[in-house]
Design an enzyme around this catalytic site. Sequence first.
Site, short mmCIF file in Angstrom:
data_model
loop_
_atom_site.label_atom_id
_atom_site.label_comp_id
_atom_site.label_asym_id
_atom_site.label_seq_id
_atom_site.Cartn_x
_atom_site.Cartn_y
_atom_site.Cartn_z
N ARG A 86 0.85 -1.20 0.00
CA ARG A 86 0.00 0.00 0.00
C ARG A 86 0.88 1.26 0.00
NH1 ARG A 86 -3.45 -2.76 -1.36
NH2 ARG A 86 -5.47 -3.27 -0.43
N TYR B 132 -0.69 4.73 -1.10
CA TYR B 132 -1.77 5.02 -0.14
C TYR B 132 -1.19 5.46 1.20
CZ TYR B 132 -6.22 4.24 2.32
OH TYR B 132 -7.36 4.38 3.06
N LYS C 22 -1.64 9.07 2.87
CA LYS C 22 -2.44 9.20 4.10
C LYS C 22 -1.56 9.74 5.25
CE LYS C 22 -6.57 7.87 2.69
NZ LYS C 22 -7.73 8.80 2.64
N PRO D 65 -18.16 -0.22 -0.40
CA PRO D 65 -18.18 -0.70 -1.79
C PRO D 65 -16.78 -0.85 -2.39
CG PRO D 65 -19.93 0.88 -1.45
CD PRO D 65 -19.12 0.89 -0.19
N SER D 66 -15.88 0.09 -2.10
CA SER D 66 -14.55 -0.05 -2.73
C SER D 66 -13.75 -1.20 -2.08
CB SER D 66 -13.77 1.26 -2.68
OG SER D 66 -13.40 1.57 -1.37
N ARG E 274 -12.03 -4.36 -3.96
CA ARG E 274 -10.64 -4.82 -3.76
C ARG E 274 -10.62 -6.31 -3.43
NH1 ARG E 274 -10.40 0.24 -1.58
NH2 ARG E 274 -10.61 -0.34 0.60
N ARG F 50 -6.61 -9.38 10.09
CA ARG F 50 -5.70 -8.35 10.60
C ARG F 50 -6.39 -7.42 11.60
NH1 ARG F 50 -4.67 -4.69 5.06
NH2 ARG F 50 -6.60 -3.51 5.25
P1 NAD Z 1 -15.51 4.19 -1.24
O1 NAD Z 1 -14.08 4.12 -1.68
O2 NAD Z 1 -16.32 2.96 -1.38
O3 NAD Z 1 -16.24 5.37 -2.00
C1 NAD Z 1 -15.52 6.49 -2.39
C2 NAD Z 1 -16.46 7.57 -2.91
O4 NAD Z 1 -15.61 8.62 -3.38
C3 NAD Z 1 -17.34 7.15 -4.08
O5 NAD Z 1 -18.69 7.52 -3.83
C4 NAD Z 1 -16.76 7.94 -5.27
O6 NAD Z 1 -17.73 8.30 -6.24
C5 NAD Z 1 -16.18 9.15 -4.55
N1 NAD Z 1 -15.14 9.84 -5.33
C6 NAD Z 1 -14.15 9.28 -6.05
N2 NAD Z 1 -13.43 10.24 -6.67
C7 NAD Z 1 -13.98 11.43 -6.31
C8 NAD Z 1 -13.68 12.78 -6.63
N3 NAD Z 1 -12.69 13.09 -7.45
N4 NAD Z 1 -14.45 13.76 -6.08
C9 NAD Z 1 -15.48 13.44 -5.25
N5 NAD Z 1 -15.81 12.18 -4.92
C10 NAD Z 1 -15.06 11.19 -5.45
O7 NAD Z 1 -15.58 4.72 0.26
P2 NAD Z 1 -14.81 4.24 1.57
O8 NAD Z 1 -14.13 2.91 1.37
O9 NAD Z 1 -15.78 4.42 2.68
O10 NAD Z 1 -13.61 5.30 1.70
C11 NAD Z 1 -13.84 6.65 2.04
C12 NAD Z 1 -12.57 7.21 2.62
O11 NAD Z 1 -12.17 6.45 3.75
C13 NAD Z 1 -11.37 7.22 1.66
O12 NAD Z 1 -10.62 8.41 1.85
C14 NAD Z 1 -10.57 6.02 2.12
O13 NAD Z 1 -9.20 6.11 1.80
C15 NAD Z 1 -10.82 6.07 3.61
N6 NAD Z 1 -10.59 4.78 4.28
C16 NAD Z 1 -11.32 3.69 3.95
C17 NAD Z 1 -11.07 2.49 4.59
C18 NAD Z 1 -11.84 1.24 4.24
O14 NAD Z 1 -11.42 0.15 4.67
N7 NAD Z 1 -12.95 1.32 3.52
C19 NAD Z 1 -10.06 2.40 5.57
C20 NAD Z 1 -9.33 3.54 5.88
C21 NAD Z 1 -9.61 4.74 5.23
#
Ligand code: NAD
Length: 246
Positions: A147, A150, A154, A186-187, A191, A208
């Site tokens: 990662r 990322y 972050k 969803p993302s 993955r 983990r």
């Molecule tokens: P996700 O990745 O499933 O959804 C991301 C959303 O971002 C989507 O609705 C997409 O349309 C939108 N998006 C993408 N590009 C964009 C842009 N240029 N402008 C505006 N919107 C945009 O959501 P998630 O997994 O809940 O992740 C949200 C945040 O949380 C991210 O910053 C991610 O890095 C962080 N995060 C997620 C996790 C996890 O395990 N899911 C863990 C740690 C941090």
Amino acid sequence: MASLVKKKVVVTAAGQGIGKASALAFAAAGATVLATDINEAALESLAEGAGSASIQTAKLNVLDGDEVQSVIQAFGDVDVLFNCAGVVHGGTVLDMDDKDLDFAFELNVRAMMRTIRAVLPGMIARGDGSIINMASVASSTKGVPNRCAYTVTKAAVIGLTKSVAADYVTQGIRCNAICPGTVESPSLQERMRAQGDYDTARAAFIARQPMGRLGTPEEIADLAVYLAGATYTSGQAYAIDGGWTI
Ligand code: NAD
């Protein structure tokens, strides 16, 4: 905790996952919410949740500086900004593509600076504001295999958070970061599917987390709502990770 009633909250990437759960949670806490996402169709589902009457939606691509300014200015004075947009790239430092790193910096870091610049002058003028930036435990908190882009970006989010906090702490501005572990979104589903063997990938993600399960978007949303109204903390990176970094 300060009340969010009558507070105006902007959430980026609110179309799904943590951003969506947070927009609904802010509204349920009494705030007026502008839920934004690059995917307009995804925002339609926000009309269905509790408190949805106080949610406005707008298409916003956080990579577009002009759109950031115009959408946020049209909403008016912003009390709380939740920068949730972010992207995950796989790869080590050896196999990471420079283009991926550039894009990760654009979306995970520079876009946050754009939205912060759009709300901060008004917050300073009113002497009050809470900015919440989405980081991850994969950052300066913890190295996570495969990662690199990322984790680097972050970590920069945590640096940005501390910088804004330090510069404006005496002017009523608070800026904190949220560092989740692995959250069902969803993302994340994408993955896991992309790894070929979904069940094995899912088991590895769960393994983990010492609590033995993935986090939910709603659990992360609770922390975002807390930080919006938590008036004696700034510059902190809050881990919420099922015990991953104990
Ligand atoms: P996700 O990745 O499933 O959804 C991301 C959303 O971002 C989507 O609705 C997409 O349309 C939108 N998006 C993408 N590009 C964009 C842009 N240029 N402008 C505006 N919107 C945009 O959501 P998630 O997994 O809940 O992740 C949200 C945040 O949380 C991210 O910053 C991610 O890095 C962080 N995060 C997620 C996790 C996890 O395990 N899911 C863990 C740690 C941090």
